[in-house]
Design a protein around this motif. Structure first.
Motif, PDB file in Angstrom:
ATOM      1  N   GLU A  27       8.333  58.687 -21.627  1.00 41.97           N
ATOM      2  CA  GLU A  27       7.160  58.478 -20.773  1.00 41.97           C
ATOM      3  C   GLU A  27       5.979  57.981 -21.607  1.00 41.97           C
ATOM      4  OE1 GLU A  27       4.535  60.819 -17.426  1.00 41.97           O
ATOM      5  OE2 GLU A  27       5.230  61.956 -19.163  1.00 41.97           O
ATOM      6  N   GLU A  28       5.779  58.565 -22.776  1.00 37.43           N
ATOM      7  CA  GLU A  28       4.667  58.147 -23.641  1.00 37.43           C
ATOM      8  C   GLU A  28       4.808  56.692 -24.061  1.00 37.43           C
ATOM      9  OE1 GLU A  28       4.255  60.810 -26.948  1.00 37.43           O
ATOM     10  OE2 GLU A  28       4.093  62.558 -25.638  1.00 37.43           O
ATOM     11  N   GLY A  30       6.051  54.450 -22.287  1.00 37.42           N
ATOM     12  CA  GLY A  30       5.953  53.622 -21.092  1.00 37.42           C
ATOM     13  C   GLY A  30       7.300  53.104 -20.609  1.00 37.42           C
ATOM     14  N   GLU A  33       8.601  56.511 -15.883  1.00 41.35           N
ATOM     15  CA  GLU A  33       7.456  57.156 -15.259  1.00 41.35           C
ATOM     16  C   GLU A  33       7.896  58.505 -14.707  1.00 41.35           C
ATOM     17  OE1 GLU A  33       5.793  54.645 -12.262  1.00 41.35           O
ATOM     18  OE2 GLU A  33       5.529  52.970 -13.650  1.00 41.35           O
ATOM     19  N   VAL A  35       6.597  61.983 -12.526  1.00 40.07           N
ATOM     20  CA  VAL A  35       5.617  62.386 -11.522  1.00 40.07           C
ATOM     21  C   VAL A  35       5.417  63.897 -11.619  1.00 40.07           C
ATOM     22  CG1 VAL A  35       6.123  60.478  -9.953  1.00 40.07           C
ATOM     23  CG2 VAL A  35       7.377  62.615  -9.721  1.00 40.07           C
ATOM     24  N   LYS A  41       6.548  68.570 -14.149  1.00 41.99           N
ATOM     25  CA  LYS A  41       6.950  67.178 -14.382  1.00 41.99           C
ATOM     26  C   LYS A  41       8.337  66.959 -13.791  1.00 41.99           C
ATOM     27  CE  LYS A  41       3.871  65.326 -17.395  1.00 41.99           C
ATOM     28  NZ  LYS A  41       3.535  63.976 -17.739  1.00 41.99           N
ATOM     29  N   GLN A  47      14.438  56.401 -11.538  1.00 41.64           N
ATOM     30  CA  GLN A  47      14.316  56.333 -12.989  1.00 41.64           C
ATOM     31  C   GLN A  47      15.556  56.871 -13.708  1.00 41.64           C
ATOM     32  OE1 GLN A  47      11.317  55.397 -14.970  1.00 41.64           O
ATOM     33  NE2 GLN A  47      11.045  54.352 -13.030  1.00 41.64           N
TER      34      GLN A  47
END
Length: 99
Positions: A27-28, A30, A33, A35, A41, A47
């Motif tokens: 996620e960091e 990119g 993603e 939610v 989390k 995904q």
């Protein structure tokens, strides 16, 4: 209660025996993603395929996150180029005479 289109990161990591930190690192960078649902989390179901691909690269092929980021970027460029080739072929077919 969680919606049906997400899975908790904790549950996913437990089921597939991967580290939480790996998912959060994706996620960091990119690459995926996440939610937040009810202060937890979660991974959207769309995904899942990307996470599986990245975890195979990381755990099976020992590719670090920088390498995964580079590979992902190159694969995206290839997809764009393939789409452009398809478009150009379809345009070109308008001007060719069938044999």
């Amino acid at each position: 209660m969680l919606p049906e289109d997400v899975i908790l990161v904790e549950d996913y990591c437990l089921k597939y025996q991967i580290e939480h930190a790996f998912v959060f690192s994706l996620e960091e960078y990119g690459l995926i993603e996440l939610v937040v649902v009810e202060a937890q989390k979660c991974i959207p179901l769309h995904q899942m395929q990307a996470i599986e691909k990245f975890s195979n690269l990381y755990y099976d092929l020992n590719i670090n996150l920088d390498g995964i980021d580079a590979i992902s970027h190159l694969l995206q460029k290839i997809e764009v180029m393939q789409d452009e080739i398809r478009l150009l072929k379809s345009k070109l077919s308008l001007y060719t005479i069938p044999v």
